[in-house]
Design a protein around this motif. Structure first.
Motif, PDB file in Angstrom:
ATOM      1  N   SER A 112       0.010  23.360 -17.769  1.00 42.90           N
ATOM      2  CA  SER A 112      -0.323  23.410 -19.313  1.00 42.90           C
ATOM      3  C   SER A 112      -0.923  24.711 -19.791  1.00 42.90           C
ATOM      4  CB  SER A 112      -0.934  22.096 -19.923  1.00 42.90           C
ATOM      5  OG  SER A 112      -0.349  21.058 -19.365  1.00 42.90           O
ATOM      6  N   ASN A 145      -0.280  23.793 -25.420  1.00 38.41           N
ATOM      7  CA  ASN A 145      -0.640  22.143 -25.087  1.00 38.41           C
ATOM      8  C   ASN A 145      -2.038  21.931 -24.574  1.00 38.41           C
ATOM      9  OD1 ASN A 145      -0.157  19.472 -24.301  1.00 38.41           O
ATOM     10  ND2 ASN A 145       1.264  19.950 -22.615  1.00 38.41           N
ATOM     11  N   PRO A 146      -3.020  22.176 -25.385  1.00 36.32           N
ATOM     12  CA  PRO A 146      -4.093  21.829 -25.120  1.00 36.32           C
ATOM     13  C   PRO A 146      -4.556  20.409 -24.694  1.00 36.32           C
ATOM     14  CG  PRO A 146      -4.091  22.033 -27.437  1.00 36.32           C
ATOM     15  CD  PRO A 146      -3.048  22.421 -27.159  1.00 36.32           C
ATOM     16  N   GLU A 147      -3.816  19.537 -25.185  1.00 33.65           N
ATOM     17  CA  GLU A 147      -4.010  18.204 -24.601  1.00 33.65           C
ATOM     18  C   GLU A 147      -3.549  18.098 -23.160  1.00 33.65           C
ATOM     19  OE1 GLU A 147      -1.934  18.789 -27.251  1.00 33.65           O
ATOM     20  OE2 GLU A 147      -2.957  18.019 -28.886  1.00 33.65           O
ATOM     21  N   GLY A 148      -2.303  18.679 -22.751  1.00 35.12           N
ATOM     22  CA  GLY A 148      -1.938  18.851 -21.285  1.00 35.12           C
ATOM     23  C   GLY A 148      -2.910  19.469 -20.620  1.00 35.12           C
ATOM     24  N   CYS A 195     -13.208  24.044 -22.605  1.00 37.95           N
ATOM     25  CA  CYS A 195     -13.326  23.980 -24.172  1.00 37.95           C
ATOM     26  C   CYS A 195     -13.461  25.494 -24.675  1.00 37.95           C
ATOM     27  CB  CYS A 195     -14.989  23.460 -24.334  1.00 37.95           C
ATOM     28  SG  CYS A 195     -15.170  23.297 -26.072  1.00 37.95           S
ATOM     29  N   ILE A 222      -6.282  19.167 -20.891  1.00 36.43           N
ATOM     30  CA  ILE A 222      -7.330  18.007 -20.729  1.00 36.43           C
ATOM     31  C   ILE A 222      -6.711  17.207 -19.617  1.00 36.43           C
ATOM     32  CG2 ILE A 222      -8.605  16.340 -21.733  1.00 36.43           C
ATOM     33  CD1 ILE A 222      -9.658  19.366 -22.213  1.00 36.43           C
ATOM     34  N   MET A 223      -5.595  16.774 -19.913  1.00 36.88           N
ATOM     35  CA  MET A 223      -5.062  15.675 -19.083  1.00 36.88           C
ATOM     36  C   MET A 223      -5.083  16.164 -17.704  1.00 36.88           C
ATOM     37  SD  MET A 223      -2.117  14.085 -21.400  1.00 36.88           S
ATOM     38  CE  MET A 223      -1.362  13.221 -20.256  1.00 36.88           C
ATOM     39  N   GLU A 262      -6.528  29.053 -29.035  1.00 35.45           N
ATOM     40  CA  GLU A 262      -5.815  28.410 -30.122  1.00 35.45           C
ATOM     41  C   GLU A 262      -5.503  29.575 -31.070  1.00 35.45           C
ATOM     42  OE1 GLU A 262      -7.548  25.347 -33.552  1.00 35.45           O
ATOM     43  OE2 GLU A 262      -8.959  26.422 -32.342  1.00 35.45           O
TER      44      GLU A 262
END
Length: 119
Positions: free
Chosen positions: A68, A73-76, A103, A78-79, A110
């Protein structure tokens, strides 16, 4: 930074395009002025403005390359970090240090635009 050949090959293979020289653009995210390849979290990108920056964690001769991207895909990211914690058996200090760096990476990505066609 001089990477072991096996690590450099994995970095190069992380992009679909060949000959990106991504293994030549590796930066230690915790200590950017440290050019020794040691356990830690790193960013890399292919040569040129349209290659997105990606991250990987290296620990005890094991590598976890994040698929990711922070700009897309920042959520990816983190996952995948949660998977990285388990796969590389990160310590509490490593988890906290790397999460702080992730972070910052996500905040920087972003506002970055590599072009819509490569997302």
């Amino acid at each position: 930074m001089c990477l072991p050949d096996s690590i450099a090959e994995q970095i190069e293979n992380s992009y679909e395009d060949k000959y990106t020289n991504a293994s030549k653009n590796v930066v230690n995210l915790i200590s950017p002025n440290n050019y020794n390849f040691v356990d830690g979290i790193y960013a890399f990108k292919g040569m040129g403005p349209h290659f997105p920056r990606q991250i990987f964690v290296y620990k005890r001769e094991k590598i976890f390359i994040f698929n990711s991207r922070g700009d897309y895909n920042p959520e990816g990211v983190i996952m995948e970090f949660c998977s990285c914690i388990k796969k590389l058996n990160l310590t509490h200090k490593e988890i906290v240090d790397y999460l702080n760096v992730i972070c910052l990476y996500l905040q920087e990505e972003e506002v970055t635009d590599y072009g819509d066609t490569i997302k």
